[in-house]
Structures are given as structure tokens and as C-alpha cells.
Design an enzyme around this catalytic site. Structure first.
Site, PDB file in Angstrom:
ATOM      1  CB  SER A   1      42.468  55.209  41.424  1.00 11.38           C
ATOM      2  OG  SER A   1      42.730  55.144  42.808  1.00 11.38           O
TER       3      SER A   1
ATOM      4  CD  GLN B   1      44.399  52.141  42.935  1.00 19.20           C
ATOM      5  OE1 GLN B   1      44.687  53.133  43.578  1.00 19.20           O
ATOM      6  NE2 GLN B   1      43.319  51.396  43.208  1.00 19.20           N
TER       7      GLN B   1
ATOM      8  CG  ASP C   1      40.177  51.712  45.552  1.00 24.56           C
ATOM      9  OD1 ASP C   1      41.272  51.879  44.989  1.00 24.56           O
ATOM     10  OD2 ASP C   1      39.301  52.586  45.592  1.00 24.56           O
TER      11      ASP C   1
END
Length: 321
Positions: free
Chosen positions: A254, A304, A230
Site C-alpha cells: 500500500s 487506496q 484496509d
């Protein structure tokens, strides 16, 4: 939706300011803090759920780092599977911002256990409401067909990238965020904290590793890899548009996160995270990444989607893309 605390965002009335940096307790062993965060407690098992609790990693922004919840969710799910099964994929949604000043509860549903695969649903809760929801799949590793895409060529080594980077101009809060991180991050293309160097292209290469060894437990290395996945992946979207983290008014959050583990690797050794953004439109940007060992072995693939808002000259919010 998990809002980011950009590494070089400058203060505004609703954002952390430079004075906040001085008030942040110094973390002498950030890796130790991360390992404590990933050491979940088991609660009483319910009929259909396994319950775990965990603490949150201190963050000067007050928001939980999304990678923390990813790693905790994988560890919780992993503890409900047989020892011969390892995670090979996860798909999660960030539902609400997390509060870094308090712990969280993770509830795991044992959806399915087959001869080769196990499926788990993990929900992370704070204050009685879910902040993250994930489906993950575990497999019994068997021999089979094998191939991989090669690692990118011509990428600076982490030592070369460190030598070229020199001292960056960073907001004090940004410096504290980086110094207190358990993960060492080196941009082969130059970091975009205060400006975007070089060509504005939708891709970048980043070296990562934990700041010290974390032992030999493969399950822990897989979880920390999710934690690391991440970090910086959103930047391929920003780099394409010449947007630095320090741009006043920048908002990034996100929306979801997917990850596929391919092969085992140590996260306390240098890993190359090759990232790119195939598309940005309508205030959303998609970022993908491939994680390789230094020797070129592909160990994971990541995707993502983010929400990104970039203010225009008159201060109103506009979308990148």
C-alpha cells in the site's frame, strides 16, 4: 510503503512458510487483542505535539497491519479535539514497513481549530523514524443537505455467501491469518486466496464485521471502521487480472490511504464493502470502496493506491496493469 502479507501467499526464502504457522501463538480473543492495540497511552505533552504510545498487533508475517496504524492514528488525533468534533476525512501515506514485534509512538500536531473544523497531523514512529503520516479533519456535526449513492443490488447476503463458499483450500499460514483476525470477512463473489473464481472483473463485494460486540463508544466504532477499511480493498486490482494471493512471487504494498466518514454505524454488525479498481498501470493500481450498512445506508468512502508486482513465466518481476 506498507507491504502486504497476502492471505494465501506461499513460502519462499524471504517469505513466511507453512512451518511458521505452527509457531504462531493461538489467539483466543482476537477482538480483545485489537481493542488492547487501540487503547493508546498518553505521554507528556510537548509544546507543539501531543504524544501517544501503542502496542502492535501480533502478525505472523512480522509486518504491522496497515489498518492498525490507521485506527491508532485516528484515535490519537481524536483525543486532541473537542468532544463535539468527529473525524470526517483522513489522507495518509505509508512511508516504511512497520515492525509488528514492537510498539510505536504517535505524535499529533494541532494544526488548526476553527469554529466548525479541526485539522490534525499525525505521525507514527518506530525506531526513531516515521512509518506513517496522516492529515485528518474533524467537524462539529451540523444539519445540511443530504443524499447518497444507493447500495449495489443483487449482492448475496453474508449468510448466502457463507453457504456457497464452502471450505477453501488455504495455505496453513493463510488460515492462521484469517482465524486470528478480529474481523469476519465474507466475499460475496468468492475469495481470491487460492484462485480467482468467476469473471476477472475490477470489482467485488465483501461483507465485514467484528467477531463480537465492542460496546457503544462511537469513537471506537469509527476507528475500527478505519481498521476494516484496509482489508481486501487491494483485491479489486488483483481480481481484474485473475491474480490470486497465492501466486508465487506476488508483491503488493500500500502506498497511501484516504477515507471519508459519512454517517455513524456499528462495526459489530454486517457491513457491505463494495470495491472497484478504476485503473492499474505502471506497477500501481488504484482501488476505491464504499461501505454500506445492511440496510443500504452509505457510511464511508475509501480510496487506496497500491504497488503491485506479478512475476512472469520466467520469474522476473513485471507489473500488473
Amino acid at each position: 510503503m506498507r507491504e502486504h502479507a497476502p492471505a494465501a501467499r506461499h513460502g519462499s526464502p524471504e517469505e513466511p512458510t507453512a512451518s511458521d504457522a505452527a509457531a504462531i501463538p493461538v489467539i483466543t480473543d482476537p477482538v480483545g487483542v485489537m481493542l488492547d492495540v487501540l487503547n493508546l497511552d498518553s505521554g507528556a505533552a510537548r509544546t507543539t505535539e501531543d504524544i501517544f504510545t501503542g502496542v502492535s498487533q501480533p502478525m505472523p508475517t512480522g509486518r504491522i497491519f496497515g489498518g492498525q496504524v490507521l485506527a491508532q492514528a485516528i484515535i490519537a488525533a481524536d483525543r486532541t479535539t473537542d468532544d463535539d468534533r468527529v473525524p470526517h476525512s483522513m489522507h495518509g501515506y505509508f512511508l516504511r514497513p512497520g515492525d509488528a514485534s514492537t510498539g510505536l509512538t504517535l505524535a499529533v500536531d494541532r494544526i488548526h481549530d476553527g469554529r466548525s473544523f479541526s485539522t490534525r497531523r499525525t505521525q507514527a514512529y518506530q525506531h526513531g523514524v516515521p512509518i506513517f503520516s496522516m492529515i485528518s479533519s474533524f467537524e462539529r456535526e451540523d444539519p445540511g443537505l443530504e443524499h447518497q449513492t444507493p447500495a449495489p443490488e443483487g449482492v448475496l447476503s453474508p449468510e448466502e455467501a457463507l453457504e456457497r463458499s464452502g471450505a477453501s483450500r488455504l495455505h496453513p499460514l493463510s488460515r492462521r491469518l484469517l482465524d486470528d483476525s478480529p474481523i469476519e470477512v465474507v466475499h460475496a463473489d468468492g475469495a481470491i486466496y487460492d484462485r480467482v473464481p468467476g469473471a476477472h472483473v475490477p470489482r467485488q463485494d465483501v461483507w465485514m464485521r467484528t467477531r463480537r460486540g465492542i460496546g457503544d463508544d462511537p469513537a471506537l466504532h469509527r476507528a475500527v471502521l478505519a481498521y476494516m477499511s484496509d482489508l481486501t480493498i487491494q483485491e479489486s486490482v488483483l481480481r481484474a487480472h485473475g491474480v490470486a494471493w497465492s501466486q508465487p512471487g506476488l508483491k503488493v504494498a500500500s502506498l497511501d490511504h484516504a477515507m471519508w466518514w459519512h454517517r455513524r454505524a456499528r462495526v459489530d454488525e454486517w457491513l457491505l464493502y463494495a470495491q472497484e479498481s478504476p485503473s492499474a498501470r505502471g506497477g500501481r493500481g488504484l482501488a476505491t470502496g464504499r461501505i454500506f450498512t445492511r440496510e443500504g445506508e452509505l457510511i464511508a468512502t475509501v480510496a487506496q493506491e497500491i504497488m503491485v508486482r506479478v512475476p512472469d513465466a520466467d520469474g522476473s518481476g513485471v507489473s500488473a496493469g
